[in-house]
Design an enzyme around this catalytic site. Structure first.
Site, PDB file in Angstrom:
ATOM      1  N   GLY A 157      -6.392   0.323   9.601  1.00 41.07           N
ATOM      2  CA  GLY A 157      -5.923   0.378   8.211  1.00 41.07           C
ATOM      3  C   GLY A 157      -6.238  -0.893   7.446  1.00 41.07           C
ATOM      4  N   SER A 158      -5.332  -1.252   6.542  1.00 36.37           N
ATOM      5  CA  SER A 158      -5.630  -2.286   5.548  1.00 36.37           C
ATOM      6  C   SER A 158      -5.780  -3.692   6.105  1.00 36.37           C
ATOM      7  CB  SER A 158      -4.547  -2.277   4.462  1.00 36.37           C
ATOM      8  OG  SER A 158      -4.663  -1.114   3.670  1.00 36.37           O
TER       9      SER A 158
END
Length: 334
Positions: A157-158
C-alpha cells in the site's frame, strides 16, 4: 523404595523455554525427532540447528557375553562437545513492550494477522519483533507456522509512496512545487482515485505526498516509466530476499508491465513485499541514502572456551539516494 515390580524411572531430555511467549517466531523451538535427537523446527532454532547441536560423546570398552565390562580392559573415551551459544539482537524490554501493545490491539480489533518490528535505524539490528497469531514455545499451540516478518507477502500500500517519490526525485522528474489536479486520473481503462474519492482540488506534489495521494504517485510513476520505477524498487531490495538469518524468507513480487500496473505499483498495489524488506528499505531514510543489512544475530560464542566466533556489525549494502533526496523526503514524511 517400595520396590514395586514394574515401577521404574526413565530419564530423558527436552527443550524448556523460560520466556516461552517472548518472540516465539524469532527464537523458534526445538523438539525430539523420531531418532530421539532434539532438532530445531522454527526460527533461530531451525536456522542454526547445526551450530546449536554440538557433538555427543562416547566411551568404547570391551564386554563379556553377559554385557559386563571386562576388568582392566582398555577404554577409549571421546568427550562431548557443547554447541555454540547464540546471542540475539532482541532487547527483551522493547520486546515485552511490543508484546503487550499487540495484546491490547488484538483484544480490541479483529485482525487476521498483525506484526510489529523495531530496528536500530543506525545499525540494522532487529531489537524486537512481535506477531499475532502467536504461541507458547513450551505448549506449541501454533495456529500458523509462518513468521510474518519474513514469510508473509502482502500488498504494502501507501508505504511504497516513500520509494516511488524517492525514485522520481533521483531521476529528476520531481518538482514539489508543481501542481496537479487531485481526485481521479484515467489510466487506459482504469480510473484511479485518491482515498477520499474526490481529492483536495489543485495541490502541489509536496501536498500530495502529505495527503497520501494515489493520483500524485500515479503521475510520478508514469513519468518515470516501468523500467526506471522497477529498477529503483529492485535497487532497494524489493523482489529479493534480504538474507536475514531466519528460515522461510520469501522474496515478494514486484513484476509489473502495463501502464495501469505501473500506476498501482507506485502506490503499493498489485505488487507484494515482506515486512523485513520494508525495514531494510527504510534504513535509507535514517542513513543519508545508504541502505543497511538487517540482522538478528548479535554474536556466536564457543560455549566451552568463551571465544567469540562471530560478531555482527553494521553492514552497508549500497547508497540508493542523494542526501538532498533524503532530506526532502524526511521533511515530507514529517
Amino acid at each position: 523404595d517400595l520396590k514395586l515390580p514394574g515401577i521404574a524411572f526413565i530419564s530423558s531430555t527436552k527443550r524448556f523455554y523460560k520466556m516461552a511467549s517472548l518472540a516465539p517466531y524469532i527464537i523458534g523451538y526445538a523438539k525430539k525427532n523420531d531418532d530421539g535427537k532434539i532438532v530445531g523446527e522454527m526460527g533461530v532454532e531451525s536456522y542454526y540447528n547445526d551450530t546449536l547441536t554440538g557433538t555427543d560423546g562416547q566411551t568404547e570398552y570391551q564386554i563379556d557375553n553377559y554385557g559386563y565390562k571386562l576388568p582392566n580392559s582398555p577404554e577409549n573415551t571421546t568427550p562431548a562437545e557443547s554447541g555454540d551459544d547464540i546471542y540475539l539482537t532482541i532487547d527483551s524490554n522493547i520486546q515485552l513492550f511490543l508484546e503487550q501493545s499487540l495484546s491490547e490491539l488484538t483484544a480490541n480489533y479483529q485482525m487476521s494477522w498483525l506484526t510489529f518490528t523495531v530496528a536500530d535505524a543506525k545499525s540494522g539490528a532487529i531489537l524486537a519483533s512481535a506477531s499475532n497469531p502467536t504461541f507458547n514455545l513450551n505448549e506449541l499451540n501454533i495456529t500458523n507456522y509462518l513468521n510474518p516478518l519474513t514469510s508473509y507477502q502482502y500488498e504494502p500500500g501507501s508505504t511504497m509512496k516513500i520509494y516511488s517519490f524517492m525514485a522520481a526525485m533521483e531521476n529528476k522528474v520531481y518538482n514539489g512545487s508543481d501542481t496537479y489536479q487531485s481526485g481521479t486520473i484515467q489510466v487506459d481503462d482504469a480510473t484511479i482515485k485518491d482515498f477520499n474519492g474526490v481529492g483536495w482540488g489543485t495541490i502541489t506534489y509536496d501536498e500530495g505526498f502529505a495527503y497520501s495521494s494515489n493520483v500524485a504517485a500515479t503521475k510520478l510513476g508514469l513519468s518515470l516509466g516501468r523500467d526506471r520505477l522497477k529498477e529503483f524498487y529492485e535497487k532497494l531490495g524489493f523482489g529479493a530476499k534480504t538474507n536475514i538469518t531466519l528460515p522461510g524468507e520469501l522474496s515478494g513480487d514486484i513484476d509489473f508491465n502495463y501502464k495501469t500496473e505501473v500506476a498501482t505499483a507506485s502506490f503499493g498495489q498489485g505488487i507484494t513485499t515482506t515486512p523485513i524488506q520494508n525495514i531494510q528499505a527504510l534504513t535509507t531514510i535514517a542513513n543519508n541514502g545508504t541502505e543497511l543489512q538487517p540482522y538478528i544475530i548479535s554474536k556466536i560464542v564457543d560455549h566451552d572456551t568463551g571465544k567469540v566466533k562471530y560478531e555482527a556489525s553494521r553492514t552497508e549494502l549500497q547508497n540508493v539516494a542523494s542526501s538532498e533526496t533524503i532530506s526532502k523526503l524526511q521533511s515530507l514524511m514529517y
